[in-house]
Scaffold this motif. Structure first.
Motif, PDB file in Angstrom:
ATOM      1  N   UNK A  86     -72.604 -55.247  17.654  1.00 17.80           N
ATOM      2  CA  UNK A  86     -71.908 -56.162  18.563  1.00 17.80           C
ATOM      3  C   UNK A  86     -72.100 -55.691  20.004  1.00 17.80           C
ATOM      4  N   UNK A  87     -72.437 -56.625  20.883  1.00 15.24           N
ATOM      5  CA  UNK A  87     -72.629 -56.253  22.287  1.00 15.24           C
ATOM      6  C   UNK A  87     -71.278 -55.959  22.926  1.00 15.24           C
ATOM      7  N   UNK A  88     -71.163 -54.752  23.517  1.00 16.21           N
ATOM      8  CA  UNK A  88     -69.907 -54.329  24.132  1.00 16.21           C
ATOM      9  C   UNK A  88     -70.013 -54.164  25.646  1.00 16.21           C
ATOM     10  N   UNK A 121     -80.770 -53.669  26.210  1.00 16.05           N
ATOM     11  CA  UNK A 121     -80.735 -52.380  26.899  1.00 16.05           C
ATOM     12  C   UNK A 121     -80.866 -52.598  28.400  1.00 16.05           C
ATOM     13  N   UNK A 122     -80.196 -51.771  29.170  1.00 17.50           N
ATOM     14  CA  UNK A 122     -80.427 -51.708  30.609  1.00 17.50           C
ATOM     15  C   UNK A 122     -81.243 -50.443  30.862  1.00 17.50           C
ATOM     16  N   UNK A 159     -70.817 -43.407  31.190  1.00 10.59           N
ATOM     17  CA  UNK A 159     -71.224 -44.571  30.398  1.00 10.59           C
ATOM     18  C   UNK A 159     -70.767 -44.410  28.954  1.00 10.59           C
ATOM     19  N   UNK A 160     -70.989 -43.237  28.378  1.00 12.42           N
ATOM     20  CA  UNK A 160     -70.576 -42.992  26.998  1.00 12.42           C
ATOM     21  C   UNK A 160     -69.060 -43.114  26.854  1.00 12.42           C
ATOM     22  N   UNK A 161     -68.325 -42.569  27.812  1.00 10.92           N
ATOM     23  CA  UNK A 161     -66.862 -42.637  27.754  1.00 10.92           C
ATOM     24  C   UNK A 161     -66.381 -44.078  27.891  1.00 10.92           C
ATOM     25  N   UNK A 162     -66.871 -44.765  28.910  1.00  6.10           N
ATOM     26  CA  UNK A 162     -66.372 -46.102  29.223  1.00  6.10           C
ATOM     27  C   UNK A 162     -66.701 -47.124  28.141  1.00  6.10           C
ATOM     28  N   UNK A 163     -67.889 -47.028  27.553  1.00  3.30           N
ATOM     29  CA  UNK A 163     -68.341 -48.045  26.608  1.00  3.30           C
ATOM     30  C   UNK A 163     -68.444 -47.531  25.170  1.00  3.30           C
ATOM     31  N   UNK A 164     -67.881 -46.331  24.915  1.00  7.23           N
ATOM     32  CA  UNK A 164     -67.854 -45.740  23.581  1.00  7.23           C
ATOM     33  C   UNK A 164     -69.247 -45.703  22.957  1.00  7.23           C
ATOM     34  N   UNK A 165     -70.194 -45.173  23.711  1.00  3.13           N
ATOM     35  CA  UNK A 165     -71.581 -45.039  23.264  1.00  3.13           C
ATOM     36  C   UNK A 165     -71.835 -43.608  22.806  1.00  3.13           C
ATOM     37  N   UNK A 166     -72.770 -43.441  21.870  1.00  6.60           N
ATOM     38  CA  UNK A 166     -73.114 -42.110  21.380  1.00  6.60           C
ATOM     39  C   UNK A 166     -74.007 -41.345  22.343  1.00  6.60           C
ATOM     40  N   UNK A 167     -74.883 -42.058  23.048  1.00  8.17           N
ATOM     41  CA  UNK A 167     -75.847 -41.361  23.881  1.00  8.17           C
ATOM     42  C   UNK A 167     -76.442 -42.290  24.935  1.00  8.17           C
ATOM     43  N   UNK A 168     -77.089 -41.677  25.911  1.00 12.01           N
ATOM     44  CA  UNK A 168     -77.924 -42.354  26.902  1.00 12.01           C
ATOM     45  C   UNK A 168     -79.243 -41.597  26.895  1.00 12.01           C
ATOM     46  N   UNK A 169     -80.347 -42.295  26.718  1.00 12.91           N
ATOM     47  CA  UNK A 169     -81.656 -41.656  26.722  1.00 12.91           C
ATOM     48  C   UNK A 169     -82.078 -41.435  28.169  1.00 12.91           C
ATOM     49  N   UNK A 170     -82.492 -40.206  28.500  1.00  9.79           N
ATOM     50  CA  UNK A 170     -82.885 -39.840  29.858  1.00  9.79           C
ATOM     51  C   UNK A 170     -84.272 -39.218  29.822  1.00  9.79           C
ATOM     52  N   UNK A 171     -85.158 -39.661  30.720  1.00 12.55           N
ATOM     53  CA  UNK A 171     -86.449 -39.013  30.880  1.00 12.55           C
ATOM     54  C   UNK A 171     -86.584 -38.562  32.333  1.00 12.55           C
ATOM     55  N   UNK A 172     -87.394 -37.526  32.540  1.00 11.09           N
ATOM     56  CA  UNK A 172     -87.586 -36.981  33.871  1.00 11.09           C
ATOM     57  C   UNK A 172     -89.041 -36.560  34.035  1.00 11.09           C
ATOM     58  N   UNK A 173     -89.603 -36.894  35.186  1.00  8.84           N
ATOM     59  CA  UNK A 173     -90.985 -36.510  35.514  1.00  8.84           C
ATOM     60  C   UNK A 173     -91.060 -36.202  36.993  1.00  8.84           C
ATOM     61  N   UNK A 174     -92.194 -35.670  37.395  1.00 10.60           N
ATOM     62  CA  UNK A 174     -92.499 -35.503  38.801  1.00 10.60           C
ATOM     63  C   UNK A 174     -93.637 -36.454  39.113  1.00 10.60           C
ATOM     64  N   UNK A 175     -93.555 -37.143  40.253  1.00  9.13           N
ATOM     65  CA  UNK A 175     -94.562 -38.123  40.607  1.00  9.13           C
ATOM     66  C   UNK A 175     -94.835 -38.090  42.102  1.00  9.13           C
ATOM     67  N   UNK A 176     -95.867 -38.766  42.522  1.00  8.49           N
ATOM     68  CA  UNK A 176     -96.208 -38.870  43.942  1.00  8.49           C
ATOM     69  C   UNK A 176     -95.862 -40.283  44.410  1.00  8.49           C
ATOM     70  N   UNK A 223     -76.462 -51.452  24.870  1.00  9.85           N
ATOM     71  CA  UNK A 223     -75.315 -52.293  25.210  1.00  9.85           C
ATOM     72  C   UNK A 223     -74.499 -52.729  23.997  1.00  9.85           C
ATOM     73  N   UNK A 224     -74.802 -52.173  22.816  1.00  2.68           N
ATOM     74  CA  UNK A 224     -74.102 -52.570  21.591  1.00  2.68           C
ATOM     75  C   UNK A 224     -73.361 -51.389  20.994  1.00  2.68           C
ATOM     76  N   UNK A 225     -72.408 -51.714  20.107  1.00  3.81           N
ATOM     77  CA  UNK A 225     -71.730 -50.647  19.374  1.00  3.81           C
ATOM     78  C   UNK A 225     -72.450 -50.404  18.050  1.00  3.81           C
TER      79      UNK A 225
END
Length: 140
Positions: free
Chosen positions: A50-52, A95-96, A119-136, A44-46
């Protein structure tokens, strides 16, 4: 920063691999269904610290970008994150964390890409961390 970018690339590639079936499917017992499990981490910061992204801005993003893509439900948690800058300094930020469970093969990785790009476009962020798994999952 290069280390962070390399780490993010590995995580994204791992997430893409699991979404395409490279990761073994979960072996679910009676009463459980296989689901795709996604976690997204939104700083949530630049770059100055600073929180943006205010609570109001986050709520708007969640309503107009995330919810239409995953209307069946999701969970949002507040967190605190940190990473090392190229200078060696450690930067901390609020962080959210977005947690989504959905049926596998429903285009989830494509939708996550759309969410991350907005999110990157709107808040001028470099990245969003994404994880993916399979679960029951069981709805008891």
């Amino acid at each position: 920063m290069r280390t962070l970018i390399a780490l993010l690339a590995i995580v994204v590639l791992s997430a893409c691999s699991s979404a395409t079936g490279a990761q073994p499917a979960a072996e679910c017992g009676d009463g459980f269904e296989e689901f795709a499990e996604y976690s997204l981490f939104f700083g949530r910061s630049d770059s100055t610290g600073a929180e943006v992204v205010s609570e109001e801005a986050w709520d708007e993003f969640l309503a107009d970008t995330v919810t239409p893509r995953f209307p069946d439900g999701l969970t949002v948690m507040d967190g605190r994150g940190q990473w090392q800058l190229e200078s060696g300094a450690v930067q901390k930020e609020r962080t959210k964390i977005l947690y989504i469970l959905t049926a596998p093969g429903d285009g989830g990785m494509r939708l996550l890409g759309e969410i991350s790009e907005e999110y990157k476009r709107r808040f001028e962020q470099e990245s969003v961390l994404v994880t993916s798994n399979t679960t029951c999952v069981s709805f008891q």
